[in-house]
Design a protein around this motif. Structure first.
Motif, PDB file in Angstrom:
ATOM      1  N   ILE A  65      19.076 -15.109   6.587  1.00  0.00           N
ATOM      2  CA  ILE A  65      17.712 -15.108   6.014  1.00  0.00           C
ATOM      3  C   ILE A  65      17.367 -13.700   5.522  1.00  0.00           C
ATOM      4  CG2 ILE A  65      15.241 -15.289   6.604  1.00  0.00           C
ATOM      5  CD1 ILE A  65      16.039 -17.634   8.514  1.00  0.00           C
ATOM      6  N   THR A  66      17.580 -12.716   6.399  1.00  0.00           N
ATOM      7  CA  THR A  66      17.276 -11.322   6.043  1.00  0.00           C
ATOM      8  C   THR A  66      18.106 -10.872   4.844  1.00  0.00           C
ATOM      9  OG1 THR A  66      16.843 -10.899   8.359  1.00  0.00           O
ATOM     10  CG2 THR A  66      17.134  -8.954   6.962  1.00  0.00           C
ATOM     11  N   LEU A 105       8.249  -5.727   3.524  1.00  0.00           N
ATOM     12  CA  LEU A 105       9.194  -6.062   4.577  1.00  0.00           C
ATOM     13  C   LEU A 105       9.533  -4.797   5.371  1.00  0.00           C
ATOM     14  CD1 LEU A 105      11.676  -8.197   2.415  1.00  0.00           C
ATOM     15  CD2 LEU A 105       9.953  -9.083   4.011  1.00  0.00           C
ATOM     16  N   ILE A 106       9.868  -4.987   6.659  1.00  0.00           N
ATOM     17  CA  ILE A 106      10.313  -3.853   7.480  1.00  0.00           C
ATOM     18  C   ILE A 106      11.516  -3.173   6.798  1.00  0.00           C
ATOM     19  CG2 ILE A 106      11.466  -3.262   9.664  1.00  0.00           C
ATOM     20  CD1 ILE A 106       8.695  -3.760  10.385  1.00  0.00           C
ATOM     21  N   LYS A 107      12.442  -3.982   6.295  1.00  0.00           N
ATOM     22  CA  LYS A 107      13.553  -3.434   5.500  1.00  0.00           C
ATOM     23  C   LYS A 107      13.029  -3.258   4.081  1.00  0.00           C
ATOM     24  CE  LYS A 107      17.228  -5.124   8.406  1.00  0.00           C
ATOM     25  NZ  LYS A 107      18.628  -5.481   8.505  1.00  0.00           N
ATOM     26  N   TYR A 108      12.407  -2.112   3.852  1.00  0.00           N
ATOM     27  CA  TYR A 108      11.598  -1.865   2.656  1.00  0.00           C
ATOM     28  C   TYR A 108      12.420  -1.494   1.416  1.00  0.00           C
ATOM     29  CZ  TYR A 108      12.745   2.898   3.948  1.00  0.00           C
ATOM     30  OH  TYR A 108      13.444   4.040   4.257  1.00  0.00           O
ATOM     31  N   HIS A 109      13.706  -1.216   1.584  1.00  0.00           N
ATOM     32  CA  HIS A 109      14.480  -0.466   0.585  1.00  0.00           C
ATOM     33  C   HIS A 109      14.455  -1.065  -0.819  1.00  0.00           C
ATOM     34  CE1 HIS A 109      15.688   0.676   4.603  1.00  0.00           C
ATOM     35  NE2 HIS A 109      15.880   1.883   4.091  1.00  0.00           N
ATOM     36  N   GLU A 129      -2.018  -0.269 -10.640  1.00  0.00           N
ATOM     37  CA  GLU A 129      -2.944   0.660  -9.979  1.00  0.00           C
ATOM     38  C   GLU A 129      -3.811  -0.026  -8.929  1.00  0.00           C
ATOM     39  OE1 GLU A 129      -4.972   3.390 -12.589  1.00  0.00           O
ATOM     40  OE2 GLU A 129      -3.389   3.177 -14.103  1.00  0.00           O
ATOM     41  N   LYS A 130      -3.793  -1.344  -8.925  1.00  0.00           N
ATOM     42  CA  LYS A 130      -4.607  -2.116  -7.985  1.00  0.00           C
ATOM     43  C   LYS A 130      -3.780  -2.636  -6.812  1.00  0.00           C
ATOM     44  CE  LYS A 130      -8.300  -1.797 -10.500  1.00  0.00           C
ATOM     45  NZ  LYS A 130      -9.414  -0.977  -9.998  1.00  0.00           N
ATOM     46  N   LEU A 131      -2.567  -2.149  -6.712  1.00  0.00           N
ATOM     47  CA  LEU A 131      -1.665  -2.624  -5.650  1.00  0.00           C
ATOM     48  C   LEU A 131      -1.829  -1.751  -4.403  1.00  0.00           C
ATOM     49  CD1 LEU A 131       0.618  -4.555  -4.834  1.00  0.00           C
ATOM     50  CD2 LEU A 131       2.234  -3.037  -5.983  1.00  0.00           C
ATOM     51  N   ILE A 132      -2.008  -2.402  -3.271  1.00  0.00           N
ATOM     52  CA  ILE A 132      -2.095  -1.694  -1.988  1.00  0.00           C
ATOM     53  C   ILE A 132      -0.985  -2.223  -1.083  1.00  0.00           C
ATOM     54  CG2 ILE A 132      -3.510  -1.234   0.065  1.00  0.00           C
ATOM     55  CD1 ILE A 132      -6.002  -1.768  -1.683  1.00  0.00           C
ATOM     56  N   LEU A 133      -0.144  -1.315  -0.605  1.00  0.00           N
ATOM     57  CA  LEU A 133       0.907  -1.697   0.348  1.00  0.00           C
ATOM     58  C   LEU A 133       0.496  -1.233   1.741  1.00  0.00           C
ATOM     59  CD1 LEU A 133       2.583  -2.215  -2.205  1.00  0.00           C
ATOM     60  CD2 LEU A 133       4.541  -1.181  -1.054  1.00  0.00           C
ATOM     61  N   THR A 134       0.387  -2.171   2.666  1.00  0.00           N
ATOM     62  CA  THR A 134       0.008  -1.813   4.035  1.00  0.00           C
ATOM     63  C   THR A 134       0.511  -2.875   4.995  1.00  0.00           C
ATOM     64  OG1 THR A 134      -1.848  -1.362   5.537  1.00  0.00           O
ATOM     65  CG2 THR A 134      -2.267  -2.951   3.783  1.00  0.00           C
ATOM     66  N   ARG A 135       0.902  -2.469   6.171  1.00  0.00           N
ATOM     67  CA  ARG A 135       1.262  -3.456   7.190  1.00  0.00           C
ATOM     68  C   ARG A 135       0.049  -3.838   8.041  1.00  0.00           C
ATOM     69  NH1 ARG A 135       6.255  -5.131   7.549  1.00  0.00           N
ATOM     70  NH2 ARG A 135       5.885  -5.874   9.638  1.00  0.00           N
ATOM     71  N   ASP A 136      -1.094  -3.176   7.808  1.00  0.00           N
ATOM     72  CA  ASP A 136      -2.324  -3.494   8.541  1.00  0.00           C
ATOM     73  C   ASP A 136      -3.440  -3.756   7.527  1.00  0.00           C
ATOM     74  OD1 ASP A 136      -4.677  -3.574  10.011  1.00  0.00           O
ATOM     75  OD2 ASP A 136      -3.964  -2.120  11.479  1.00  0.00           O
TER      76      ASP A 136
ATOM     77  N   LYS B 126       9.247   3.851  13.215  1.00  0.00           N
ATOM     78  CA  LYS B 126       7.933   3.383  13.688  1.00  0.00           C
ATOM     79  C   LYS B 126       6.807   3.866  12.774  1.00  0.00           C
ATOM     80  CE  LYS B 126       8.256   0.482  16.840  1.00  0.00           C
ATOM     81  NZ  LYS B 126       7.696  -0.838  16.465  1.00  0.00           N
ATOM     82  N   TRP B 127       6.974   5.079  12.237  1.00  0.00           N
ATOM     83  CA  TRP B 127       5.947   5.628  11.346  1.00  0.00           C
ATOM     84  C   TRP B 127       5.964   4.961   9.969  1.00  0.00           C
ATOM     85  CZ3 TRP B 127       1.679   8.382  12.177  1.00  0.00           C
ATOM     86  CH2 TRP B 127       1.558   9.075  13.385  1.00  0.00           C
ATOM     87  N   VAL B 128       7.094   4.399   9.579  1.00  0.00           N
ATOM     88  CA  VAL B 128       7.154   3.685   8.296  1.00  0.00           C
ATOM     89  C   VAL B 128       6.114   2.562   8.290  1.00  0.00           C
ATOM     90  CG1 VAL B 128       8.599   2.206   6.827  1.00  0.00           C
ATOM     91  CG2 VAL B 128       9.571   4.269   7.858  1.00  0.00           C
TER      92      VAL B 128
END
Lengths: 194, 194
Positions: A65-66, A105-109, A129-136, B126-128
């Motif tokens: 899957i990954t 994804l955690i594997k962001y590469h 310009e309206k894109l926000i990347l955040t895990r929270d 973890k900081w990523v």
């Protein structure tokens, strides 16, 4: 009420999730899976009960899957979810301030750059310009968040109302409004009048 | 006051900018510029009056500036600003919730992935997960934002207090607290007691 106050009340900040709301992550995953692993049955998108594909797949599927999700070009080539890009352009034209809010994804590469490329390709440079990347996502201030994830938690008390983007795996949630790219105008209009 | 309320009061959400706060963007730019264009004088970091290098450089420098900033490997190889990564780890150990909040370049193609790589290399995986990419920082909820940019505007009224990371080009701003990686503990402590 003055015209200016009326206008302010009508204009909202709207966050829109990307995967499985604008971009068909699950559909493309399923398509690729069936080609690469025809001997390994996997739940089709319409029958999914869990938000994460991995949560309804056997242990030995996990690395496979990954491998698909994180492969070069996977995110860039995700098909459109019908009506999504048209809807957010229309929201913008209605005077709302719209941001696309996505969790890499955690594997962001490969994922992070390709998310920007996808937005540029399907929505144009101004939307990049309206894109926000955040895990929270709880940290991002807005009036509403349109997201298919059943529960969204994080470090802050959210300012947004979470409106569910309707998917099979979130149908057990009954205490939130539910939206799709067919009925979004009514749902947004209701929220605006509250 | 109960112990729990005391604890809550002591713990803050802190946003820390990346370029020229944790990573020495300007220093590295200046170093590369002098190698590539020794015949073209440019303002050294210590004498800068403007936030953007482009704003104090002649017109014919503009494409050369962009060429350096956006070249593959530039962001990934930025040196550390002394004390920065140690400080944010210490903030975290003090119980604060710390996020790194950074604005990608408009020409995002190399920049976005390399920002993630830089964080992973210098701060660990973890900081990523604490990295937020946005061109509008006013949307991000926190108690304070540590940033070298003199004025930060966007679509929302910010929830954070902007604490300036001290730089030559923001010294004309006198109505904001000013911080560096030598005095940050006092400034954070002051804010916490307000």
């Amino acid at each position: 009420m003055s015209i200016l106050r009326k206008l302010n009340k009508l204009q909202m900040i709207i966050l829109v999730d990307m995967d499985d709301v604008l971009a068909d992550f699950d559909g493309e995953f399923y398509r690729v899976w069936k080609i690469l692993h025809p001997e390994k049955p996997i739940t089709p998108p319409k029958a999914r009960k869990h938000f994460y594909i991995r949560d309804e797949s056997p242990e030995d599927y996990q690395p496979l899957i990954t491998e698909i999700n994180t492969s070069p070009g996977f995110i860039r080539s995700l098909p459109l979810i019908k009506g999504g890009t048209k809807a957010i352009n229309e929201m913008k034209n209605m005077g709302h301030t719209v941001f696309i809010c996505t969790t890499p994804l955690i594997k962001y590469h490969n994922c992070v750059k390709e998310k920007y490329e996808w937005i540029e390709k399907h929505l144009g440079a101004k939307w990049v310009e309206k894109l926000i990347l955040t895990r929270d996502k709880t940290l991002i201030k807005s009036d509403i968040l349109i997201d298919d994830k059943p529960e969204i938690i994080g470090a802050a008390v959210p300012s947004w109302e979470h409106i569910l983007f309707d998917k099979p795996y979130n149908r057990d949630i009954t205490d939130k409004k539910r939206l799709n790219w067919g009925n979004w105008r009514e749902i947004i209009e209701d929220r605006r009048q509250e």
